[in-house]
Design an enzyme around this catalytic site. Sequence first.
Site, PDB file in Angstrom:
ATOM      1  CG  HIS A   1     -89.491 -19.436 -28.183  1.00  0.00           C
ATOM      2  ND1 HIS A   1     -88.296 -19.367 -29.502  1.00  0.00           N
ATOM      3  CD2 HIS A   1     -89.415 -18.112 -29.156  1.00  0.00           C
ATOM      4  CE1 HIS A   1     -87.905 -18.680 -29.076  1.00  0.00           C
ATOM      5  NE2 HIS A   1     -88.865 -17.577 -28.771  1.00  0.00           N
TER       6      HIS A   1
ATOM      7  CE  LYS B   1     -88.340 -18.312 -33.189  1.00  0.00           C
ATOM      8  NZ  LYS B   1     -88.625 -18.337 -31.870  1.00  0.00           N
TER       9      LYS B   1
ATOM     10  CG  ASP C   1     -94.810 -30.380 -51.291  1.00  0.00           C
ATOM     11  OD1 ASP C   1     -96.178 -30.205 -51.213  1.00  0.00           O
ATOM     12  OD2 ASP C   1     -94.224 -29.825 -52.265  1.00  0.00           O
TER      13      ASP C   1
ATOM     14  CG  HIS D   1     -83.149 -13.216 -32.652  1.00  0.00           C
ATOM     15  ND1 HIS D   1     -84.120 -14.516 -34.067  1.00  0.00           N
ATOM     16  CD2 HIS D   1     -84.047 -13.223 -31.296  1.00  0.00           C
ATOM     17  CE1 HIS D   1     -85.316 -14.742 -32.559  1.00  0.00           C
ATOM     18  NE2 HIS D   1     -85.724 -13.880 -31.624  1.00  0.00           N
TER      19      HIS D   1
ATOM     20  CE  LYS E   1     -83.907 -17.261 -31.809  1.00  0.00           C
ATOM     21  NZ  LYS E   1     -84.156 -16.606 -30.034  1.00  0.00           N
TER      22      LYS E   1
ATOM     23  CG  ASP F   1     -64.679 -30.224 -29.954  1.00  0.00           C
ATOM     24  OD1 ASP F   1     -64.902 -29.173 -29.254  1.00  0.00           O
ATOM     25  OD2 ASP F   1     -64.699 -31.471 -28.817  1.00  0.00           O
TER      26      ASP F   1
END
Length: 484
Positions: A225, A227, A232, A402, A404, A409
């Site tokens: 899952h 991404k 470089d 979508h 996440k 604090d």
Amino acid sequence: MLQFLKDYYWEILIAFNYIISISVVITILLKNINPTKTLSYIIVLVFFPFFGLVVYYFFGQEYRKNKIFGKKHILNKNVVKSINKELELTNRDIKKIDKYLDDKVKLVKLLYSSDAEPLTLKNDVKILKNGEEKFQKLIKDLRAAKHHIHMEYYIIKDDAIGTEVLNILCEKSNEGIEVKLIYDAVGSKISSKMKKKLTNSGVEHYPFMPVLFSRFTGKMNYRNHRKITIIDGKTAYVGGINIADEYLNDHQTKRFWRDTHICIKGEGVKSLQIHFLATWDFVCDKKLTVYKTFFPEVETNQNVAIQIAASGPDTDWANIMEVIFTAITTAEDYIYITTPYFVPNDQIITALQVASKSGVDVRLIIPDKSDSWVVKHASNSYLEELLKAGVKVYKYQKGFIHAKTMVIDDIFSTVGTSNMDYRSFNINFEVNAFIYDVKQSEILKSHFMEDINESKEVSYKAYLNRSKFDKLKESYCRLWSPLI
């Protein structure tokens, strides 16, 4: 004998099913896994003959203990050992961090003791809001690549934006630049024609854990899952935005997709590079050589502290969940969480309840309209426990959210691929950037407040008065929550 088999074939099949099911139940009980998950599997096996065995075969086997993944092999390579050694902080740095982070230093120590993930200090970070910002910057950086491009994605489609990105990979490979691509076999949809073009252009590409009939296995266990893009060895991208058209907002159709990604330049890139190479070693059928040139020194203008956390069947601990749990339990002022899929375990629910009841401002944004009917109703089933404890819950109205993210604090935040659910915490391969920085926390906090303005707060009184049919749907979907 043949006549007996013909006359009683159904009874024989049922008996055979339950003989296997009983042995599976015994196996599950001996594993001593989460009681809720154990009970869910037992119910499916007992009350759904044959189907229950299929569900357990695809979703119930635990690979973390079987150690089939190749991460440890990569970590033992001399180049990787030396990079990790270079990233280790000196005693002087640790004292400065202790004073700066206060109680949040527990998070740093926890992740380091669980998976030897170093805290990196020399980083530039840019928070990218929505697909438009990410793709504009990503495409520019891909075109400027000089040495290598490493990409690892759950979803890559050869639609408009996906084709543009994949064509750039082909162009850069034709220029002599090393291009490596990992795509999840279930999540991604790349045509045979495009795969052939990638191969002919010299792009090395591999699917992650191929399965038969991927169209019908959208929830197959142990998916990649993550991404990640590394360019470089100097620039890296990580977050919630895959490579497909639905991650771009279409103003004509008024479809809106709210998401968050980050771009990192600096030492944190090295940690992401190590995780990419570990996955490449698993999917590739050739011996991997790790070059020092994958880990160049990078000049940075900022000093943002970042720790990369990866979890999956190749880790001994649920690293991301443990840090999130500890961050919640050590919060003093506020906890702001955004997640598209909220199917938490008991530990997270209890931590949020205790934090809220102790005076911490706890707020949660989830989608009003989900892309999963089961997850939507399963999520709703958990809201009463939170609302009763004083947690403020908001449902995003503008489109599908979508992102996440979590910010706590004014000093700690995280952006990554992990949802607030059992699948992300325990089953899939995930990666999050944990950021210890006031400025980045303020940016994410401001984004959260903007999203609050596009959301509707869930009233505890109205929630209690929802229909019995809604309650039934929630209870049914919650029963399946350890499996979805």
